[in-house]
Scaffold this motif. Structure first.
Motif, PDB file in Angstrom:
ATOM      1  N   PHE A  82       0.129  -1.722   2.054  1.00  0.00           N
ATOM      2  CA  PHE A  82      -1.321  -1.902   1.935  1.00  0.00           C
ATOM      3  C   PHE A  82      -1.802  -3.358   2.051  1.00  0.00           C
ATOM      4  N   THR A  84      -3.724  -5.161   0.260  1.00  0.00           N
ATOM      5  CA  THR A  84      -4.119  -5.293  -0.754  1.00  0.00           C
ATOM      6  C   THR A  84      -5.123  -6.208  -1.131  1.00  0.00           C
ATOM      7  N   TYR A  87      -8.365  -5.552   0.643  1.00  0.00           N
ATOM      8  CA  TYR A  87      -9.171  -4.597   0.005  1.00  0.00           C
ATOM      9  C   TYR A  87      -9.768  -5.008  -1.297  1.00  0.00           C
ATOM     10  N   LEU A 102      -5.592   1.882  -4.673  1.00  0.00           N
ATOM     11  CA  LEU A 102      -4.700   1.929  -3.528  1.00  0.00           C
ATOM     12  C   LEU A 102      -3.679   3.053  -3.574  1.00  0.00           C
ATOM     13  N   TRP A 106      -3.357   7.000  -2.484  1.00  0.00           N
ATOM     14  CA  TRP A 106      -2.169   7.305  -1.366  1.00  0.00           C
ATOM     15  C   TRP A 106      -1.278   8.633  -2.232  1.00  0.00           C
TER      16      TRP A 106
END
Length: 435
Positions: A82, A84, A87, A102, A106
């Motif tokens: 990810f 992260t 995001y 996240l 998922w």
């Protein structure tokens, strides 16, 4: 601990034995202990590991460790990387919240695409205590004080009755290997400050502090259940379905005592947090709004209108000449007809040869005007809305059907004079709004 875990599963979570399970595995102590316990019980598990790419080589080492553990146990391992930090920046949230969003997004994707029926996480009693203290420090209702739910939809947390001390003792007795997350030692995060600086002091107060806390939290949870039933009954009484939204009479709210607690119970599930602003709507002018991340509440005369934030604001949708039905953003049925066979607000008859396709469906914007059917001259759409006594939410949800930037139809309300059927019309297009 294994026997206690076995009894807990048999008594409280028997469905785990009949399903394939997706176990969230970081490689740390908690998730490795949960994996060993599940394998010892013969549960059918797969592992899911998130590489959030926050600790460089250490993150990659965690991933390798989980992959190797899965190979040793003969279980499938799902891994995803990810972005992260990116995001978190894009969504204006903390790194911790980004990682949470996240991973659960998922996990849901995996459940949708595999035969796994549930997600298992390794939250334990100490995690529940930390969450309680975090919520208490920020200000919360009974939901925040009732702890981490053992079952939340498809997410199950079978280690909640166990302390971290029990998990550590079990890991050492069974020679279980795990990875230490170096960030857990840092006190720059609120949870770690509570874990390392506050919880030890609380446990010094009484040798059975954690057990006493769990009993208290269970009592709070049961009280919260009673409160939620009462709130559900209240919602049935004061929430009125209205054009896809919810309308609430302000007078009904004013009669509730204590008002603050009832407002929290009624609107907390919709993401509102600024309770002074919510309360202020009751005496505000019409048009005043309060927003959460997912919803909006608008004062409209003697009512509040609660609506979900629309994701299609500013979008345009096309209607092509070959279309016979449109399903979004509104449902329209298009037919070539020979004559005008009915009169209704949800039906419009147009001279097809006056239209330039594709037509466009869009929301109203400031400055829009049209020539209302049956009237001479043009009229601003905003003035038309005012004459129709439309509230703010209805205005924003109103769709306009346009041809070459000219309004053909204020959908479901009024057609435009310029596109009407007359004696020279050879092709008639009938459009019906389906509700």
């Amino acid at each position: 601990m294994f026997l206690k875990f076995k009894e807990h599963i048999a008594k409280n979570l028997p469905s785990l034995k009949d399903n394939r399970l997706l176990l969230a595995c970081s490689g740390g102590l908690d998730s490795m202990v949960l994996a060993h316990l599940c394998l010892g019980l013969g549960l059918d598990i797969e592992l899911a590991h998130c590489n959030f790419k926050l600790r460089g080589a250490e993150s990659n080492g965690d991933e390798d460790f989980v992959r190797n553990s899965g190979r040793q146990w003969g279980v499938q391992v799902h891994v995803k990387h990810f972005e992260t930090e990116e995001y978190a920046r894009n969504h204006g949230i903390s790194i911790q919240m980004a990682a949470r969003d996240l991973r659960y997004q998922w996990f849901t994707e995996i459940l949708d695409n595999t035969s796994c029926g549930y997600v298992l996480t390794a939250h334990h009693a100490d995690d529940s205590l930390e969450t309680f203290l975090i919520n208490l420090s920020r200000g919360t209702g009974l939901d925040g004080l009732s702890g981490i739910p053992e079952i939340n939809g498809k997410v199950i947390r079978p280690l909640l009755p166990f302390s971290q001390k029990e998990l550590l003792g079990y890991a050492k007795s069974e020679n279980i290997n795990w990875r230490e997350d170096s960030s857990n030692a840092s006190t720059k995060y609120l949870r770690n400050k509570i874990r390392h600086q506050i919880v030890p002091l609380l446990k010094e107060l009484h040798p059975t502090f954690l057990q006493n806390f769990l009993r208290t939290q269970n009592n709070l949870g049961q009280s919260n259940g009673i409160l939620k039933n009462s709130i559900l009954e209240l919602k049935d009484r004061v929430f009125q379905p209205w054009k896809g939204d919810i309308k609430i009479r302000i007078e009904d709210l004013r009669q509730l005592h204590p008002l603050d607690a009832h407002l929290y119970g009624l609107f907390n599930d919709f993401g509102f947090t600024e309770w002074d602003d919510v309360k202020g709507l009751l005496s505000a002018e019409s048009g005043k709004q309060v927003f959460s991340r997912t919803h909006r509440m608008v004062k409209d005369r003697d009512c509040l209108i609660l609506s979900k934030l629309q994701s299609n604001a500013g979008q345009s949708y096309y209607v092509h000449i070959a279309d016979t039905r449109i399903d979004r953003p509104v449902k329209l049925l298009l037919e070539d007809v020979r004559c005008i066979d009915e009169r209704a607000k949800n039906v419009v008859f147009l001279d097809k040869e006056k239209l330039n396709f594709p037509l466009v469906l869009r929301n109203w914007i400031n400055g829009d005007y049209f020539y209302p059917f049956g009237m001479k001259g043009k009229k601003k759409v905003s003035k038309f809305f005012k004459d129709e006594k439309m509230d703010l939410v209805s205005k924003e949800k109103q769709w306009l059907l346009c041809s070459d930037n000219k309004i053909v139809w204020v959908v479901g309300k009024r057609a435009d004079e310029r596109f009407k059927v007359d004696d020279s019309t050879r092709k008639i297009l009938k459009i019906t709004q389906i509700t």
